[in-house]
Design an enzyme around this catalytic site. Structure first.
Site, PDB file in Angstrom:
ATOM      1  N   GLU A 264       0.830  -1.208   0.000  1.00  0.00           N
ATOM      2  CA  GLU A 264       0.000   0.000   0.000  1.00  0.00           C
ATOM      3  C   GLU A 264       0.867   1.261   0.000  1.00  0.00           C
ATOM      4  O   GLU A 264       0.748   2.149   0.854  1.00  0.00           O
ATOM      5  CB  GLU A 264      -0.965  -0.002   1.186  1.00  0.00           C
ATOM      6  CG  GLU A 264      -2.006  -1.088   1.084  1.00  0.00           C
ATOM      7  CD  GLU A 264      -3.060  -1.034   2.177  1.00  0.00           C
ATOM      8  OE1 GLU A 264      -4.174  -1.552   1.954  1.00  0.00           O
ATOM      9  OE2 GLU A 264      -2.775  -0.488   3.260  1.00  0.00           O
TER      10      GLU A 264
ATOM     11  N   GLU B 294      -6.663  -7.416  -1.399  1.00  0.00           N
ATOM     12  CA  GLU B 294      -7.168  -7.387  -0.029  1.00  0.00           C
ATOM     13  C   GLU B 294      -8.607  -6.897  -0.018  1.00  0.00           C
ATOM     14  O   GLU B 294      -8.959  -5.958  -0.736  1.00  0.00           O
ATOM     15  CB  GLU B 294      -6.354  -6.431   0.859  1.00  0.00           C
ATOM     16  CG  GLU B 294      -4.951  -6.835   1.200  1.00  0.00           C
ATOM     17  CD  GLU B 294      -4.298  -5.832   2.148  1.00  0.00           C
ATOM     18  OE1 GLU B 294      -5.043  -5.084   2.843  1.00  0.00           O
ATOM     19  OE2 GLU B 294      -3.069  -5.775   2.193  1.00  0.00           O
TER      20      GLU B 294
END
Length: 679
Positions: free
Chosen positions: A161, A318
């Site tokens: 991320e 995710e």
């Protein structure tokens, strides 16, 4: 519609996986080795076949003396490999260990107020720090050289991320890197002064060393400087991604990616520039209950991610089985919602359904974040749903590799997001995403599949192009919309679009400068209203937030403001094509309509463009198609409380039943039909 690849795009390794991947993040460093074996056995029971490991493993791999210890990671990878589970191998660089930031505090990021952020959370590093990069790339070298040709590794996962917390750094290293980036971009100080409009407030620069990052000032900051700093920050992290990827490629021929965050409230990276660098596009997405319609935002994010991938399948890296841990109220998912959320992503192009994380943590900031294996263990309704989902994903194997097609495009830009939501703007009562979500939400309510594409994309083949609040647009990008309408597409443009160029310089002569001629209107003045002020149109439609003083120069007026500061002025216009000319209609909306009125208007625009939704499709019943040359699949996700019936013929993959004319989709269920005769 697929976006064209850059002419010089290299041939990249493809992600090889049979069927739709079902997977998760796994953090074995949080558990004793005896738990690892239990975990792998339960993964097999759940149908997990792709596991991301070593995402936050730096402190477990390397100590302050610089030596590496791979024994535990070796064992975990071998356990997964022995169970037939593929590995998505992280580089472990997402958060440095405390010994590194203690030894080299200059690594730590500095915020816009000049204060430093310290270890104790995650991403405590500056993207421009040469010290951090040196140590991080040494770690990548060690990991990639050890596992580069390991048969278990099917995918490389760079960092994690990127830019979630540390994208905008104002330290001395970032300042130096920003100056270098500016010199490459603008060439001369004179050109930078022109681009930023530095004649305003005596900001004219005479030397590159006078320029800093846009830290907080006693007034508002230069918008051009802020916009360029966003661009620089996105480019700087992309350069960091490239540096890790280059190390990996020296040791491995497996595909490389990182997990995007195409979701509400994450704005710091321009993924249109990142996507071509990915061997496969991957995204993290979590329902955001701070939004008015989280389910529509999920669909929007999936449609945008698909087009970042150029229309090719992508990976959901995710999402969550239930609640997250970072919202003011972390709502649990109701029974069946995890299945519906997961297959909505698949319906919109995902070839992987992965979760954070495998086993719910017992300690740390995310201990109350849901997981595939919850704190309650296997004797839980959530675990039973996980096992059911794994089995269903396995039944959808044949869908992998197919593509989603759409008749409607919606233009979306991170650069416009940055520029639009500036410190000084006509009203702070509306932001860029508010318009984007409102227009997408209306299309979603009407059951229409949408490609979310970048400004300047090839619009050939779309019946309708929607442009919500695209404040900043380049001339060449604006011209593609003109060309699409000239070729027969219809367009719907909303207020605060086409106002400035790429330097945040207003186009003079009246708004919306880039599209005045296309729309046949001229806006003399913005007239936003105070919070809580209601606006009404002559048709009776309710609106709020925004009005403007519009002159129709070459367009029909379809509705007017009945009250407010623009009373009597046009609110909705349409510049119609001459009959039989092959030119499409260009609609303009000069206010923020309430949801029902906006849905009605969008319905009229769709009808004029000849776009028809799937029968029975709505915001409650999502119906999407994935197709290949020889087969087609219809996904039906029923979020409602009532069963629905629709015409269908073929085989339903979730249940395995043949469908001979009609299909009942129970309330809360998902059905996927391989359609007979689709080839």
């Amino acid at each position: 519609m697929r976006l064209p690849a850059p002419a010089d795009a290299p041939l990249r390794p493809r992600f090889q996986h049979q069927g739709i991947a079902f997977g998760c993040d796994y953090n074995p460093e949080q558990w004793e080795p005896s738990v690892w074996r239990e975990d792998v056995a339960l993964m097999r029971e759940a149908g997990v076949d792709l596991v991301a490991v070593n995402i936050f493993g730096w402190s477990a791999l390397q100590g302050p003396d610089g030596t590496f210890d791979f024994a535990a990671l070796d064992e975990v990878i071998e356990l997964l490999h022995g169970a037939g589970i593929r590995v998505n191998l992280g580089t472990a660089t997402s958060s440095p260990p405390p010994w590194l930031t203690t030894r080299y505090p200059e690594i730590l990021p500095v915020m816009e107020d000049g204060t430093t952020r310290y270890p104790g959370g995650r991403q405590a590093w500056c993207p421009s720090s040469p010290v951090f990069r040196e140590h991080a790339l040494a770690l990548v070298e060690a990991v990639a050289s050890r596992y580069g040709d390991h048969p278990a590794v099917s995918l490389w996962h760079v960092s994690n991320e990127l830019g979630c917390h540390n994208a905008l750094c104002h330290c001395d290293a970032s300042t130096r890197a920003f100056r270098t980036w500016l010199e490459r971009r603008h060439g001369t100080i004179a050109e930078l002064n022109r681009a930023w409009g530095t004649s305003f407030w005596s900001q004219r620069y005479t030397d590159w060393n006078e320029i800093g990052t846009p830290r907080l000032t006693v007034s508002t900051r230069n918008p051009g400087q802020v916009l360029d700093f966003h661009r620089f920050s996105s480019d700087e992290l992309l350069a960091y991604y490239r540096a890790e990827a280059a190390v990996i490629r020296r040791h491995s021929d497996r595909p490389i990616t990182t997990n995007f965050m195409v979701t509400a409230h994450i704005e710091n990276l321009d993924y249109w520039s990142w996507a071509p660098e990915m061997d496969v596009v991957a995204n993290d997405h979590y329902l955001d209950h701070r939004l008015g319609d989280p389910r529509a935002e999920l669909a929007f994010a999936a449609d945008l991610t698909r087009n970042l991938a150029g229309g090719e399948p992508w990976l959901l890296m995710e999402h969550s089985t239930g609640s997250v841990n970072w919202q003011p109220v972390n709502a649990a998912k109701e029974p069946g919602q995890m299945l519906r959320n997961s297959l909505t992503h698949v319906a919109r192009g995902a070839d992987a359904v992965c979760f954070f994380q495998w086993r719910a943590s017992l300690q740390g900031s995310e201990k109350f974040h849901s997981a595939l294996l919850p704190h309650a263990g296997t004797d839980s309704e959530l675990w039973r749903e996980v096992v059911e989902l794994g089995a269903i994903v396995d039944r959808l194997e044949e869908v992998a590799g197919t593509r989603v097609v759409a008749d409607v495009a919606l233009l979306f830009s991170w650069e416009s997001w940055w520029a639009s939501d500036a410190e000084n703007r006509p009203t702070h009562e509306i932001a860029y995403l508010d318009q984007v979500h409102a227009l997408y939400g209306a299309l979603h309510d009407l059951g229409v599949t949408v490609d979310v594409v970048r400004p300047g994309a090839d619009l050939t083949g779309y019946r309708l192009v929607v442009v919500p609040g695209l404040y900043s647009v380049r001339d060449a990008e604006a011209a593609t919309l003109d060309a699409a309408v000239a070729a027969g597409a219809h367009a719907l443009v909303t207020f605060y679009s086409g106002i400035v160029d790429e330097h945040d310089r207003v186009r003079p002569g009246g708004y919306p400068g880039a599209w005045r001629d296309l729309l046949g209107i001229r806006v003399e003045e913005f007239a936003p209203v105070l919070p809580g002020t209601a606006l009404t149109l002559e048709s009776g439609a309710a609106a709020s937030v925004w009005s403007e003083r519009i002159e129709a120069t070459d367009a029909a007026v379809l509705d007017r403001f009945a009250d407010g500061p623009a009373a009597g002025r046009p609110a909705i216009t349409r510049r119609s094509a001459a009959s039989g000319s092959g030119v499409g209609d260009a609609w303009y909306l000069g206010t923020l309509l309430e949801r029902e009125a906006l849905r009605d208007l969008v319905g009229r625009v769709l009808a004029g463009a000849g776009v028809e939704a799937e029968p029975a499709a709505s915001g409650t019943v999502e119906i999407t198609r994935r197709v290949a040359d020889d087969r087609a699949y219809r996904f039906v996700v029923n979020h409602g409380t009532s069963d629905i019936e629709l015409a269908a013929r073929g085989v339903e993959l979730v249940t395995g039943d043949a469908v001979a004319g009609s299909l009942t989709v129970p309330a809360g269920a998902v059905r996927v039909i391989r359609e007979e005769g689709a080839a």
